[in-house]
Design an enzyme around this catalytic site. Structure first.
Site, PDB file in Angstrom:
ATOM      1  N   ARG A  94     -21.072   5.914  -2.016  1.00  0.00           N
ATOM      2  CA  ARG A  94     -20.349   7.169  -2.295  1.00  0.00           C
ATOM      3  C   ARG A  94     -18.905   6.899  -2.690  1.00  0.00           C
ATOM      4  NH1 ARG A  94     -18.925  10.151   3.430  1.00  0.00           N
ATOM      5  NH2 ARG A  94     -18.236   8.340   4.612  1.00  0.00           N
ATOM      6  N   ARG A 177      -8.435   6.216  -1.792  1.00  0.00           N
ATOM      7  CA  ARG A 177      -8.066   5.132  -0.882  1.00  0.00           C
ATOM      8  C   ARG A 177      -7.410   3.989  -1.647  1.00  0.00           C
ATOM      9  NH1 ARG A 177     -12.574   3.224   3.239  1.00  0.00           N
ATOM     10  NH2 ARG A 177     -13.618   2.372   1.406  1.00  0.00           N
ATOM     11  N   ARG A 184     -15.201  -7.720   0.897  1.00  0.00           N
ATOM     12  CA  ARG A 184     -15.611  -7.698   2.299  1.00  0.00           C
ATOM     13  C   ARG A 184     -16.397  -8.963   2.630  1.00  0.00           C
ATOM     14  NH1 ARG A 184     -16.573  -1.707   2.857  1.00  0.00           N
ATOM     15  NH2 ARG A 184     -16.092  -0.806   0.837  1.00  0.00           N
ATOM     16  N   ASP A 253     -19.781  -5.369   6.611  1.00  0.00           N
ATOM     17  CA  ASP A 253     -19.287  -4.712   5.400  1.00  0.00           C
ATOM     18  C   ASP A 253     -18.001  -3.946   5.665  1.00  0.00           C
ATOM     19  OD1 ASP A 253     -21.471  -3.159   6.804  1.00  0.00           O
ATOM     20  OD2 ASP A 253     -20.606  -1.547   5.591  1.00  0.00           O
TER      21      ASP A 253
END
Length: 484
Positions: A94, A177, A184, A253
């Site tokens: 998403r 963001r 990651r 993650d």
């Protein structure tokens, strides 16, 4: 090549230099009635954006995902991860990476939309987000920034004009963001699971170039990469523990290679000190409890090291030895950083052999007395009283602490200043966060903005912060939820 625009966007997309398996190009998902409800003016300026020109444009079209930034094709990133110990192939289900901004300081940061709709990695989800959780991430990430803890940050929150269906219909929203990158541990797990050495090496080379360029000059660059990531995570975890922060979902993650805190789902700060505290409603085994966080970080880093083995040495056994030699340093690095922070919280400028015992004895008393974590250190800083301070075991502890302070040359004023710089007056207490979010969801942003302002400088010890220092009067527990 970067695309420069009058607003101040100075954008590129270096991630597409990686093999195509690491991402999917995406067109933004359209929403019906986007509107910006929150814009981080200070962060926008840091990014080099002209606030006046930004506000004069249709910001909502960008921050809700209706428009892409000129000259850049957005992507969704692929990754994998251990979720509560179980390995799964994941990806940005998403989220869209709009581009990478080069700031006036020369830093490269990701601009990502969270909650912007379905991607090839959505796994049956709708790819959307609700207003409350996006405001929560904005608030907590900015509070973490104020506390001096490495973190992703929030540039904007936009509502979409469309409902998000969970147990009930909620107001749809998108968070913008900002991160040093969204690389990651799970990104490396994804590469390792595909078993294409060239792709893994390309990812490692890209990561070194972006985050640890000094490693390029080391004899073993990939071993240096592992070493630097371990150092960053040891430091980060110490800062979490010192602030009483509980992430809630330390899946692989959700561990960044840059050493920033990411993904503020079921997270919170402890009120009453209890090492077994868990905030995630689904963490019934306490895997991600406060006391387990350093150990889980080491577990995650071990998974990261496993992905690098093909690059560390052609001989598997030798590669494992090299990885283990670096992983064995994590505990020492963490304890060193944590003890340095604890000494500062207690006003100690130098080191003595018994300091660790002094710290652990205090924490044991706090646990037994069900003392508030933040307020205990705050009251020690201000020489104020707490209920716990009447306990015989604390009185004895305080005599030892006082004697310890007297064995260093620094006067009381210097001690107090050091403590104020390391003990926050205020944290985003769970009940205050919930009050602010509930008001915001009804359209009243005033409590949220007031709390946000109070948390901007948590070490200020201002009169405005006083009303936000109290925990829940009944000492009640609190949980937050995944899948938001």
């Amino acid at each position: 090549m970067n695309t420069q625009q009058p607003i101040g966007w100075n954008l590129g997309m270096s991630y597409v230099e990686l093999p195509e398996s690491f991402y999917s190009e995406m067109e933004p998902n359209q929403v019906s009635s986007p509107q910006v409800v929150l814009l981080n003016d200070q962060l926008a300026a840091t990014l080099g954006l002209n606030l006046e020109q930004l506000q004069s444009t249709d910001m909502a079209a960008i921050f809700a995902g209706n428009e892409k930034l000129e000259g850049i094709e957005p992507i969704a990133q692929a990754y994998a991860g251990h979720q509560f110990g179980n390995f799964t192939m994941l990806g940005d289900g998403r989220a869209l990476l709009l581009g990478e901004q080069t700031t006036p300081q020369g830093n490269l940061v990701d601009i990502q939309l969270k909650g912007s709709g379905r991607t090839p990695y959505s796994r049956g989800g709708d790819g959307r987000a609700a207003l409350g959780p996006m405001l929560r991430e904005y608030l907590i990430s900015e509070a973490m920034h104020g506390l001096g803890i490495p973190t992703t940050r929030s540039l904007a929150v936009a509502v979409t004009g469309e409902p998000v269906l969970r147990e009930i219909a909620l107001t749809g929203a998108v968070l913008t963001r900002i991160a040093s990158s969204h690389l990651r541990v799970g990104t490396f797990q994804y590469a390792a699971a595909r078993r294409v050495r060239e792709d893994l090496q390309a990812l490692a080379d890209y990561t070194i170039k972006r985050h640890y360029p000094a490693a390029l000059h080391e004899e073993h660059p990939y071993l240096a990469l592992l070493e630097k990531v371990i150092e960053r995570q040891a430091s980060l975890l110490a800062k979490w523990q010192l602030a009483g922060f509980i992430h809630g979902v330390m899946n692989t993650d959700n561990m960044t290679i840059s050493g920033e805190t990411i993904d503020y789902g079921p997270c919170a700060f402890m009120d009453m000190y209890n090492p077994a505290t868990v905030f995630s409603s689904i963490d019934v085994q306490g895997r991600y409890s406060y006391r387990n966080q350093p150990g889980i970080a080491e577990w995650n880093l071990t998974r990261f090291a496993e992905t690098l083995l093909p690059l560390l040495h052609d001989n598997q056994e030798e590669a494992v030895k090299l990885a283990e030699s670096k992983l064995s340093e994590f505990a020492r690095l963490y304890v060193t950083e944590w003890m340095a922070g604890m000494r500062a919280k207690l006003g100690l400028f130098n080191e003595e052999e018994q300091d660790e015992t002094l710290v652990k004895d205090l924490l044991d008393i706090m646990n037994e007395q069900q003392a508030d974590y933040t307020n205990t250190f705050r009251s020690l800083t201000l020489d104020q009283s707490e209920k716990m301070f009447n306990a015989p075991e604390f009185i004895e502890w305080k005599e030892r602490w006082t004697a310890r302070l007297q064995r260093q040359p620094n006067d009381r004023e210097a001690v107090k200043m050091r403590m104020k710089q390391h003990n926050p007056s205020v944290i985003p207490r769970n009940h205050r966060v919930e009050e602010a979010l509930q008001a915001a969801e009804t359209g009243d942003m005033r409590p949220f903005l007031k709390l946000l302002n109070v948390l901007e400088n948590p070490y200020a010890y201002t009169a405005e912060q006083e009303e936000y220092t109290e925990p829940l009067s009944d000492g009640g527990s609190f949980q937050t939820y995944c899948g938001t």
